[in-house]
Scaffold this motif. Structure first.
Motif, PDB file in Angstrom:
ATOM      1  N   GLY A 180       0.820  -1.210   0.000  1.00 44.49           N
ATOM      2  CA  GLY A 180       0.000   0.000   0.000  1.00 44.49           C
ATOM      3  C   GLY A 180       0.848   1.251   0.000  1.00 44.49           C
ATOM      4  O   GLY A 180       0.633   2.176  -0.773  1.00 44.49           O
ATOM      5  N   ILE A 181       1.859   1.261   0.851  1.00 47.98           N
ATOM      6  CA  ILE A 181       2.643   2.489   0.985  1.00 47.98           C
ATOM      7  C   ILE A 181       3.549   2.704  -0.227  1.00 47.98           C
ATOM      8  O   ILE A 181       3.730   3.835  -0.685  1.00 47.98           O
ATOM      9  N   ALA A 234      -4.086  10.191  -5.562  1.00 43.71           N
ATOM     10  CA  ALA A 234      -3.130   9.477  -4.717  1.00 43.71           C
ATOM     11  C   ALA A 234      -3.431   9.723  -3.254  1.00 43.71           C
ATOM     12  O   ALA A 234      -3.333   8.812  -2.426  1.00 43.71           O
ATOM     13  N   PHE A 235      -3.826  10.945  -2.954  1.00 39.61           N
ATOM     14  CA  PHE A 235      -4.118  11.261  -1.557  1.00 39.61           C
ATOM     15  C   PHE A 235      -5.335  10.480  -1.053  1.00 39.61           C
ATOM     16  O   PHE A 235      -5.286   9.852   0.009  1.00 39.61           O
ATOM     17  N   GLN A 236      -6.405  10.506  -1.840  1.00 44.38           N
ATOM     18  CA  GLN A 236      -7.605   9.762  -1.420  1.00 44.38           C
ATOM     19  C   GLN A 236      -7.288   8.285  -1.261  1.00 44.38           C
ATOM     20  O   GLN A 236      -7.744   7.617  -0.331  1.00 44.38           O
ATOM     21  N   TYR A 237      -6.487   7.809  -2.197  1.00 39.26           N
ATOM     22  CA  TYR A 237      -6.073   6.415  -2.164  1.00 39.26           C
ATOM     23  C   TYR A 237      -5.266   6.129  -0.898  1.00 39.26           C
ATOM     24  O   TYR A 237      -5.462   5.115  -0.224  1.00 39.26           O
ATOM     25  N   GLY A 238      -4.410   7.081  -0.543  1.00 42.94           N
ATOM     26  CA  GLY A 238      -3.599   6.912   0.653  1.00 42.94           C
ATOM     27  C   GLY A 238      -4.453   6.895   1.913  1.00 42.94           C
ATOM     28  O   GLY A 238      -4.192   6.112   2.833  1.00 42.94           O
ATOM     29  N   ILE A 239      -5.483   7.734   1.949  1.00 40.77           N
ATOM     30  CA  ILE A 239      -6.369   7.734   3.113  1.00 40.77           C
ATOM     31  C   ILE A 239      -7.008   6.357   3.278  1.00 40.77           C
ATOM     32  O   ILE A 239      -7.042   5.789   4.371  1.00 40.77           O
ATOM     33  N   VAL A 240      -7.486   5.809   2.156  1.00 43.96           N
ATOM     34  CA  VAL A 240      -8.117   4.489   2.252  1.00 43.96           C
ATOM     35  C   VAL A 240      -7.088   3.449   2.694  1.00 43.96           C
ATOM     36  O   VAL A 240      -7.364   2.597   3.541  1.00 43.96           O
ATOM     37  N   MET A 297      -4.628   3.885   4.569  1.00 40.77           N
ATOM     38  CA  MET A 297      -4.350   4.028   5.999  1.00 40.77           C
ATOM     39  C   MET A 297      -5.476   3.483   6.852  1.00 40.77           C
ATOM     40  O   MET A 297      -5.234   2.759   7.819  1.00 40.77           O
ATOM     41  N   ILE A 298      -6.719   3.814   6.512  1.00 50.01           N
ATOM     42  CA  ILE A 298      -7.790   3.309   7.371  1.00 50.01           C
ATOM     43  C   ILE A 298      -7.960   1.808   7.164  1.00 50.01           C
ATOM     44  O   ILE A 298      -8.520   1.142   8.021  1.00 50.01           O
ATOM     45  N   ALA A 299      -7.436   1.299   6.062  1.00 53.91           N
ATOM     46  CA  ALA A 299      -7.549  -0.143   5.839  1.00 53.91           C
ATOM     47  C   ALA A 299      -6.715  -0.939   6.840  1.00 53.91           C
ATOM     48  O   ALA A 299      -6.924  -2.137   6.985  1.00 53.91           O
ATOM     49  N   ALA A 305      -8.050   6.012  13.555  1.00 56.53           N
ATOM     50  CA  ALA A 305      -8.199   4.639  13.078  1.00 56.53           C
ATOM     51  C   ALA A 305      -6.983   3.791  13.459  1.00 56.53           C
ATOM     52  O   ALA A 305      -7.122   2.629  13.853  1.00 56.53           O
ATOM     53  N   GLU A 306      -5.783   4.401  13.365  1.00 56.26           N
ATOM     54  CA  GLU A 306      -4.569   3.658  13.746  1.00 56.26           C
ATOM     55  C   GLU A 306      -4.668   3.199  15.199  1.00 56.26           C
ATOM     56  O   GLU A 306      -4.318   2.066  15.542  1.00 56.26           O
TER      57      GLU A 306
END
Lengths: 222, 60, 156, 78, 199, 76, 280
Positions: free
Chosen positions: A106-107, A125-131, A133-135, E39-40
């Motif tokens: 992911g990272i 990319a940012f929105q993708y990164g948020i997902v 992270m919460i994943a 969330a973390e």
């Protein structure tokens, strides 16, 4: 010596690599995924990126987008790291180790796209990164629930019929991989695909597909 | 040259599998690796002269 | 493009899905649904008492909260998953560095952590039986740092 | 079930609510509220004697606060 | 143990629902980053509930993943919003002049005593604090090189465990020292990144 | 720990948490966070983790100072 | 083995020809002769060939080889009655081929094709619902076990029709001219294959004919079971004709609508699965 439960859906194990309690193994299925990941990592290493042709409006003129050498180096590094993480994830025989490799994928994916300066791509990319992270909540949560309710993380034990893995843990695991790799939510990925640098963009897709294929095998086996 | 080699590998793998000299999956693996090269090299062998690379099609 | 809120139900769903600003929301919704299923299934979950690396704290030891038994520079009993794979299992857990030996002798309340102290099982797990986890973990940090440093230093 | 654990769960629940639905929706409020669930987690770890994890968690919380502060000072309030 | 686990899991699930509902409702990007930090914490709660030594060892990677992603995504955010330098001059409050040296020193020393990853993180906090308050010359390249070598040393130590387990003591000492150096280095780089661009 | 002390420190932590959640002013919030820490540290020390207590005592103020950096902005 | 591979290639090309012919007849056109696709492939392989100046050379060529390799592997998995999990793994890896084809050339049309192929990745979701359902019912993913199960209990097509329908949608989304074929719609020239001409195009035709053959063959084996090979071929032909009808009569969907449709199909299969579990 312990080994894979016999009616494994990925096939019988072919080769085992031991790292203490973390035991990585190859079955025909994971070997196929591994070979595919190796192939595309090598392609990302050896091939030059394409130069995208854009049409200038109002004429026959066209221009090509080139990638700067520094960005190229960075993206290639990220692509290699992503390939290695994928390799680790597809052969991992330990649930937590698998989730770690998944979050590394992911990272690195964020890294590959974050190198572009295009605002539109960066936004995706940012929105993708948020997902991504919460994943980590369902991802690590799934692994933790598996550990708490079964007492083990080794896939060899979990694949056996003696241990029942709760459904919620399986669902969490799948959801986590979906978030990290974006498997079916390809909206942000479609935006990312617009960026130049085909070999590197491609490895994002390769890694997420392979992870998804692997997690499906894990979840069905457990 | 390459066409001949890869073609020969395909045929040899198929034949040895038929004669039980090679496990089926082994023969399959060999063919999977050799067959794509065979198809592409065959085409490149008998195709017309090679031109210089051109820019992609950008519209009518 | 039709304005929002028009068209068949399918094309309305499609429009919502095609906007990546909603991506995190869609994902959060999925997680909520699955978690509600999790709450419903909570009574069917049970804690497994036979765990790998269980926690036993020896309250009478001078290393109180950190002591998990075993002799320094020798083996300890650890319930690992595959003990066969770690022939030196326990050596890492049971050592004392001179510094930590000194601290343990002098005080009842200065405990331990990974290296300078007798550590207990954690360093065993981190460095020996589950070492690959730690490798991946630091690789992740390395990659993340590369990304941040690259973006920070890039000249626009 | 010991005191630390129950207290930890309570603080965690308060904290999550406070971060999710802060009274005024500014970045700063959320940032400070984030400290509350962190203390809840700290107490839960303490009740299971997960000291090494606790110690690292405290340090990492400090660092992540710094990272967030860094964004905030560039982004400005609200 | 069963009751403790189920109770904890129940609260954790409820918290997950609340937190993700907030993410669902949130439209602002920076608020989303703050909520991912929440969330973390919830992910770590789920791991912590396992309550074995293994769980403790698993929290460390979980933490690292969280801080790594936060670091990368925050940098993406800054680039995306073109926020390359702070909007206002640095703060000058009195503690910022008196406290840093002594507190940073305490943190770094304590980190060295602990060594290993926790020590590195702790010393890193001290270093960040120092760089943040005192400003810095650009030492990016030097620190980066040092922490790169530390990383290599650390990997090397790891392979000692794998290949030559009889030299475990040497391996542990190398690993603990190298990871301390590496984590401290990385974290203090975050501190130096606070200023404007690296020119 | 003696029950009465556990109850007192627990109450302090809870009051701090509730205060930090309810309070609107950032400085008051920070003070409330400090109150939580005051309630939590005795629990750590009681279990014998003096080393951890030291670390908490060092890091919490540092975190607070980080946040103070942005607080002043609101005032201005 | 190699003989079966070549047979599959020519049969697949022939099936493509029949597909075109059937569509043409349904739409009231005469259509090309059914061996047209075979001639096409031969013609392309004689043409002048080079790599576009802007392309990423290694990727441009490698993707073609990968396409051929994965579908020959898929054919052998069917032939050896291996695991359908691997088969579907290959089906998903085909997605990478589609992305790679479009992205590697630098052509704007190829890029649009690739972006659409990324969007349409949701076509994989019904597939995994299918696999899960089959595993749940038969207890195995080895093709030999599934065939044995059907010999004992009757064809899966009758036992669980919704699952077969989901798989049918999956195959449909990979056919030429289908309502889901957004990646090579006419408004973006040839989509992701725009810049692969000459020998590359011939090789891709070979690979895609293998793909059609494998998918139809897999459907017959998984849902109908072990029957004589001649009967399998007849069933494949019937299946293809039904697909041609759908392709001829349905308009092409807009890109995101295909995603929604496929997600809905998955949801239906999931609901069906839950219902089966509850009843059982």
């Amino acid at each position: 010596m312990n080994s894979l439960a016999v009616p494994a859906i990925g096939g019988a194990e072919l080769h085992v690599i031991e790292f203490g309690d973390i035991v990585n193994y190859f079955s025909p299925y994971t070997a196929m995924l591994f070979a595919f990941a190796v192939l595309f990592t090598v392609i990302a290493i050896v091939s030059r990126p394409e130069r995208q042709v854009d049409i200038a409006f109002g004429g026959d003129a066209y221009y090509t987008k080139d990638i700067q050498p520094e960005q190229l180096k960075f993206q290639r590094f990220m692509a290699i790291a992503c390939g290695l993480a994928t390799l680790g994830a597809v052969v991992s025989g330990d649930v937590f180790n698998f989730t770690l490799f998944t979050s590394m994928v992911g990272i690195t994916n964020i890294g590959i796209v974050a190198a572009y300066k295009n605002r539109h791509v960066l936004n995706a990319a940012f929105q993708y990164g948020i997902v991504a992270m919460i994943a980590t909540v369902p991802l690590f949560g799934g692994a933790a629930i598996i550990l708490a309710t079964t007492g083990t993380l080794s896939m060899w034990e979990l694949f056996g019929s003696a241990i029942a893995v709760p459904l919620i843990a399986k669902a969490f695991l799948v959801l986590g991989v979906m978030g990290e790799g974006m498997a079916p939510f390809y909206v942000a990925k479609a935006e990312i695909t617009r960026a130049p640098g085909a070999p590197y963009v491609l490895i994002i897709h390769v890694s997420s597909l392979l992870l998804f294929l692997r997690v499906v095998e894990i979840v069905l086996s457990m | 040259m390459g066409t001949g080699v890869t073609g020969a590998i395909c045929i040899a793998a198929g034949a040895s599998a038929a004669l039980d000299m090679l496990p089926l999956w082994g023969a399959g693996l060999l063919i999977v690796v050799a067959f794509p090269f065979f198809v592409v090299l065959l085409g490149l062998w008998w195709n017309a002269s090679e031109g210089e690379g051109d820019i992609p099609f950008i519209g009518y | 493009m039709k304005p929002e809120g028009q068209g068949s139900i399918i094309s309305r769903i499609s429009r919502a899905l095609s906007n990546y600003d909603y991506l995190a929301g869609v994902y959060a919704l999925l997680v909520i649904i699955i978690t509600i299923i999790g709450i419903v299934s909570l009574p069917f979950l049970a804690y497994e008492d036979v765990q790998v690396y269980p926690k036993h704290i020896d309250r009478s030891s001078p290393l109180d909260p950190y002591d998990r038994g075993g002799t320094p520079f020798n083996t300890t009993a650890v319930h690992a998953q595959y003990p066969d794979n770690s022939p030196y299992l326990g050596y890492v857990t049971a050592y004392l560095t001179p510094l930590s030996q000194f601290m343990a002798d002098g005080s009842h309340h200065l405990g331990t952590t990974i290296v300078s102290h007798p550590g207990g099982i954690i360093d065993e797990i981190l460095y020996n039986t589950r070492g690959l986890d730690t490798v991946v973990e630091t690789s992740i940090l390395f990659v993340a740092f590369t990304i941040a440093a690259y973006l920070f230093r890039r000249k626009d | 079930m010991n005191a630390e654990f129950i207290l930890g769960l309570a603080v965690l629940a308060i904290g999550v609510l406070a971060v999710a639905f802060p009274r005024d929706r500014s970045y700063l409020t959320r940032l400070i509220n984030l400290e509350i669930p962190a203390f809840g987690l700290l107490l839960i770890m303490l009740s299971f004697d997960e000291m090494l994890a606790l110690l690292t968690f405290i340090a990492v919380t400090g660092i992540s606060t710094f990272v967030l502060v860094r964004i905030l000072e560039r982004r400005g309030p609200v | 143990m069963d009751a403790v686990y189920i109770a904890g899991l129940g609260i954790a699930f409820l918290s997950v629902i609340v937190a993700f509902y907030a993410i669902l409702r949130e439209q602002d990007d920076l608020h989303r980053i703050l909520l991912t930090d929440l969330a973390e914490i919830l992910a770590l709660v789920l791991i912590a509930l396992v309550a074995t030594d293994l769980a403790e060892a698993l929290i460390l990677p979980g933490l690292v993943v969280g801080i790594s992603e936060l670091m990368a995504i925050s940098e993406v955010f800054l680039v995306k919003e073109s926020l390359s330098r702070p909007r206002y001059s640095p703060l000058s409050i009195e503690v910022m002049d008196s406290a840093p040296a002594i507190m940073s020193l305490a943190l770094v020393l304590y980190g060295i005593v602990l060594s290993g990853f926790s020590g590195g993180a702790l010393a890193g906090v001290g270093a960040i604090f120092y760089f943040m308050c005192r400003g810095h010359d650009e030492r990016f390249a030097v620190i980066e090189t040092a922490s790169g070598y530390a990383w290599a040393l650390w990997i090397f130590a790891f392979f000692i465990f794998m290949v030559l387990p009889e030299y475990w003591l040497f391996g542990v000492m190398t690993a603990g020292g190298a990871i301390l150096l590496k984590v401290t280095g990385k974290m203090s780089l975050v501190g130096t990144m606070r200023g404007g661009h690296n020119e | 720990m003696i029950d009465i002390f556990a109850a007192i420190f627990g109450a302090i932590a809870l009051i701090g948490a509730a205060g930090a959640a309810i309070e609107r002013d950032p400085f008051a919030k920070l003070i409330a966070v400090g109150v939580i820490a005051g309630g939590v540290v005795p629990f750590i020390a009681d279990r014998g983790y003096l080393d951890v207590a030291i670390a908490v005592a060092l890091v919490v103020p540092v975190t607070t100072i980080f946040i103070l950096l942005v607080c002043r902005r609101e005032e201005a | 083995m190699i003989d079966f591979l070549l047979f599959a290639v020519f049969t697949g090309l022939l099936l493509h020809g029949i597909h075109r012919k059937a569509i043409a007849r349904i739409q009231g056109r005469p259509g090309p002769p059914i061996w047209q696709e075979i001639l096409h492939s031969l013609k392309f392989s004689f043409k002048e060939t080079w790599i576009p100046a802007t392309a990423s050379e290694v990727l441009f060529v490698a993707v073609v080889l990968v396409a051929l390799g994965i579908w020959s592997a898929a054919l052998f998995i069917l032939l050896l009655e291996g695991s359908i999990l691997m088969l579907f793994g290959i089906y998903m890896l085909h997605k990478i081929v589609e992305h790679g084809l479009g992205l590697s050339s630098g052509s704007p049309y190829g890029k649009f094709g690739a972006i659409r192929s990324v969007i349409s990745a949701a076509s994989e979701i019904p597939l995994f619902a299918t696999i899960g359902a089959i595993y749940f019912v038969t207890g195995s993913l080895q093709l030999s076990d599934i065939i044995a199960y059907q010999a004992a209990n009757g064809p899966l097509l009758l036992l669980m029709p919704p699952v077969a329908a989901a798989m049918y949608i999956v195959i449909l989304s990979k056919m030429h001219y289908s309502p889901f074929a957004i990646i090579e719609a006419k408004e973006i020239v040839s989509g992701n294959r725009t810049e692969h001409f000459g020998v590359w195009r011939a090789a891709l035709d070979v690979a895609f004919s293998l793909k059609t053959f494998v998918l139809l063959y897999a459907f017959v084996l998984i849902f109908i079971g072990g029957i004589p090979f001649a009967a399998v071929l007849v069933l494949m032909l019937l299946l293809l004709l039904s697909l041609s009808f759908v392709c001829a009569l349905c308009p092409m969907l807009s890109p995101y609508d295909t995603v929604t449709m496929q997600s809905l199909a998955t949801a239906l299969v999931a609901v069906y699965l839950v219902a089966v579990v509850v009843i059982a």
